[in-house]
Design a protein around this motif. Sequence first.
Motif, mmCIF file in Angstrom:
data_model
loop_
_atom_site.group_PDB
_atom_site.id
_atom_site.type_symbol
_atom_site.label_atom_id
_atom_site.label_comp_id
_atom_site.label_asym_id
_atom_site.label_seq_id
_atom_site.Cartn_x
_atom_site.Cartn_y
_atom_site.Cartn_z
ATOM 1 N N ALA A 20 1.022 -0.884 0.181
ATOM 2 C CA ALA A 20 0.067 -0.119 -0.176
ATOM 3 C C ALA A 20 0.885 1.255 -0.228
ATOM 4 N N ALA A 21 2.267 1.072 -0.782
ATOM 5 C CA ALA A 21 2.746 1.682 -0.213
ATOM 6 C C ALA A 21 3.128 2.761 -2.219
ATOM 7 N N GLY A 22 2.368 2.858 -2.991
ATOM 8 C CA GLY A 22 1.650 3.786 -4.587
ATOM 9 C C GLY A 22 1.679 4.804 -4.175
ATOM 10 N N LEU A 23 1.904 5.510 -4.855
ATOM 11 C CA LEU A 23 1.685 7.526 -5.312
ATOM 12 C C LEU A 23 0.050 7.693 -4.844
ATOM 13 N N GLY A 24 -0.210 6.507 -6.275
ATOM 14 C CA GLY A 24 -1.791 6.937 -6.325
ATOM 15 C C GLY A 24 -1.690 7.832 -6.271
ATOM 16 N N THR A 25 -0.901 8.102 -7.505
ATOM 17 C CA THR A 25 -1.370 9.664 -8.788
ATOM 18 C C THR A 25 -2.738 9.141 -9.521
ATOM 19 N N ARG A 26 -3.342 8.651 -9.441
ATOM 20 C CA ARG A 26 -4.528 8.357 -9.554
ATOM 21 C C ARG A 26 -5.789 9.431 -9.106
ATOM 22 N N PHE A 27 -5.102 9.357 -7.777
ATOM 23 C CA PHE A 27 -6.481 9.789 -7.458
ATOM 24 C C PHE A 27 -5.493 11.856 -6.543
ATOM 25 N N GLY B 265 -4.948 -3.970 -2.915
ATOM 26 C CA GLY B 265 -6.006 -3.199 -2.753
ATOM 27 C C GLY B 265 -7.295 -2.115 -3.118
ATOM 28 N N ASP B 266 -6.417 -2.498 -4.584
ATOM 29 C CA ASP B 266 -6.699 -1.914 -5.892
ATOM 30 C C ASP B 266 -8.084 -2.422 -6.598
ATOM 31 N N ASP B 267 -7.987 -4.168 -6.169
ATOM 32 C CA ASP B 267 -8.723 -5.135 -6.552
ATOM 33 C C ASP B 267 -10.286 -5.447 -5.607
ATOM 34 N N ARG C 279 7.736 0.185 5.975
ATOM 35 C CA ARG C 279 8.036 1.529 5.193
ATOM 36 C C ARG C 279 8.323 1.083 4.109
ATOM 37 N N GLN C 280 8.005 0.944 2.749
ATOM 38 C CA GLN C 280 9.027 1.548 1.742
ATOM 39 C C GLN C 280 9.895 2.337 0.994
ATOM 40 N N PRO C 281 10.961 2.060 1.695
ATOM 41 C CA PRO C 281 11.464 3.947 1.438
ATOM 42 C C PRO C 281 11.399 4.538 0.041
ATOM 43 N N TYR C 282 11.380 4.340 -1.158
ATOM 44 C CA TYR C 282 11.512 4.710 -1.738
ATOM 45 C C TYR C 282 10.084 3.709 -2.690
ATOM 46 N N PRO C 283 8.790 5.080 -3.982
ATOM 47 C CA PRO C 283 8.023 4.049 -4.795
ATOM 48 C C PRO C 283 8.580 3.153 -5.255
ATOM 49 N N ASN C 284 9.698 2.269 -5.074
ATOM 50 C CA ASN C 284 10.362 1.790 -6.434
ATOM 51 C C ASN C 284 9.752 0.770 -7.544
ATOM 52 N N GLY C 285 8.595 0.330 -7.122
ATOM 53 C CA GLY C 285 7.826 -0.451 -7.849
ATOM 54 C C GLY C 285 6.715 -1.953 -6.957
ATOM 55 N N LEU C 286 5.891 -2.129 -7.801
ATOM 56 C CA LEU C 286 5.484 -3.574 -6.936
ATOM 57 C C LEU C 286 6.784 -4.559 -6.631
ATOM 58 N N ALA D 78 -3.160 7.282 2.420
ATOM 59 C CA ALA D 78 -2.798 5.922 1.217
ATOM 60 C C ALA D 78 -3.997 5.511 0.483
ATOM 61 N N LYS D 79 -3.878 5.931 -0.738
ATOM 62 C CA LYS D 79 -4.933 5.299 -2.167
ATOM 63 C C LYS D 79 -6.101 4.356 -0.991
ATOM 64 N N GLU D 80 -5.412 3.245 -0.120
ATOM 65 C CA GLU D 80 -6.616 1.930 0.612
ATOM 66 C C GLU D 80 -7.455 2.623 1.728
ATOM 67 N N MET D 81 -7.198 3.940 1.684
ATOM 68 C CA MET D 81 -7.819 3.631 2.619
ATOM 69 C C MET D 81 -8.724 5.200 2.317
HETATM 70 P P1 UTP Z 1 -0.349 0.561 -8.671
HETATM 71 O O1 UTP Z 1 0.095 1.855 -9.825
HETATM 72 O O2 UTP Z 1 -1.878 0.638 -8.853
HETATM 73 O O3 UTP Z 1 -0.531 2.112 -7.513
HETATM 74 O O4 UTP Z 1 0.566 -0.120 -7.711
HETATM 75 P P2 UTP Z 1 0.251 3.910 -7.802
HETATM 76 O O5 UTP Z 1 1.392 3.488 -8.432
HETATM 77 O O6 UTP Z 1 -0.413 4.135 -6.508
HETATM 78 O O7 UTP Z 1 -1.392 4.232 -8.629
HETATM 79 P P3 UTP Z 1 -0.902 5.728 -9.349
HETATM 80 O O8 UTP Z 1 -0.978 4.040 -11.006
HETATM 81 O O9 UTP Z 1 0.060 5.978 -9.254
HETATM 82 O O10 UTP Z 1 -2.422 6.234 -9.173
HETATM 83 C C1 UTP Z 1 -0.380 -2.046 -7.103
HETATM 84 C C2 UTP Z 1 -0.677 -1.859 -5.918
HETATM 85 O O11 UTP Z 1 1.243 -2.094 -5.638
HETATM 86 C C3 UTP Z 1 1.106 -0.797 -4.601
HETATM 87 C C4 UTP Z 1 0.279 0.317 -4.933
HETATM 88 O O12 UTP Z 1 0.241 0.494 -3.338
HETATM 89 C C5 UTP Z 1 -0.807 -0.120 -4.916
HETATM 90 O O13 UTP Z 1 -1.815 -1.420 -4.145
HETATM 91 N N1 UTP Z 1 2.711 -0.405 -4.962
HETATM 92 C C6 UTP Z 1 3.281 0.155 -6.316
HETATM 93 C C7 UTP Z 1 3.494 -0.636 -4.058
HETATM 94 O O14 UTP Z 1 3.241 -0.822 -2.980
HETATM 95 N N2 UTP Z 1 4.988 0.194 -3.935
HETATM 96 C C8 UTP Z 1 5.599 1.196 -5.055
HETATM 97 O O15 UTP Z 1 6.430 1.503 -5.112
HETATM 98 C C9 UTP Z 1 4.444 0.745 -6.858
#
Ligand code: UTP
Length: 303
Positions: free
Chosen positions: A10-17, A131-133, A103-110, A25-28
């Motif tokens: 749940a550490a993505g940036l959630g830029t779409r929201f 949490g997206d689905d 904690r994920q220090p940098y949002p470097n991907g799933l 967090a998008k998941e909240m």
């Molecule tokens: P998404 O690509 O759907 O999430 O990642 P995002 O990056 O938060 O969304 P947008 O595209 O910017 O709107 C799928 C899942 O992986 C997690 C996200 O929180 C989401 O649940 N994720 C993604 C991480 O935990 N860390 C990351 O670095 C990237």
Amino acid sequence: MKVRKAVIPAAGLGTRFLPATKALAKEMLPIVDKPTIQFIVEEAKASGIEDILIVEGKQKRSIEDHFDSAPELEQNLEAKGKTALLQMVKDTTDIGVNIFFVRQPYPNGLGDAVRLAKSFIAGEPFVVMLGDDLMQDQVPLTKQLIDEYERTHASILAVKKVPHNEVSAYGVIDPESEVTKGLYNVRKFVEKPAVEDAPSDLAIIGRYLLTPEIFDILDNQKPGKGNEIQLTDAIDTLNQTQRVFAHEFTGDRYDVGNKFGFVETTIEYGLTHPEVKDELRAYILKLADRLRQEDAATPPQQD
Ligand code: UTP
């Protein structure tokens, strides 16, 4: 080995929201009155999961607070005799599973987020739940994957057919053969293929059951699409040394990771919610009439 552990990234940036996800967090984000992550935790529990690791991003304490006790709020509700609400608040703490955080220090991907679960998982098979689905079926999807694992002892991902023009938003499988109904041997896993290159319309949806060997691969995984460490790429590598199956989900999937899907899910859930369903239904019918009238009154557009 029994599947007991789950990872919820749940550490993505959630830029779409944005801007809603600037400090949250998008998941909240709630579907009517329940944060999406709570649906996921409930699915995990209903599937027999005992321990959950939530991977959090920066400034996202709200997830920890949501599953913690809230003494002041609880006292206040108790004093006012709001027992049903009090129970609802307590249920988020006494949720029946252990929740841990990293904690994920940098949002470097799933893939990078999942990699952080290595010592928590400690060599066991585990599930990854996004949490997206949100999924709905008689048997929870995570339980379906666990049941398949008990038969196959192999990694297994959930997939679902999506419209062909949408495949490039997903990881997609190249199915080799159907082993039993809805269970596929997979030739290749491809992250976000161009529509013309997609090997099928079977998209990976947000539930994965993985063997712990995935961590050795993730440790050496180079960034892929979007310059992020992609879980799909690591799974494709895993599939070269041990079987990774795909399980076709036939229940309902609600994609809450994009704006339209989020609004749609809110309406669907609202239509089943005891407090609002009747009012919402009447409103939708009235709204549909108004929109039809507006459409009828609008002259057709000239090209
Ligand atoms: P998404 O690509 O759907 O999430 O990642 P995002 O990056 O938060 O969304 P947008 O595209 O910017 O709107 C799928 C899942 O992986 C997690 C996200 O929180 C989401 O649940 N994720 C993604 C991480 O935990 N860390 C990351 O670095 C990237």
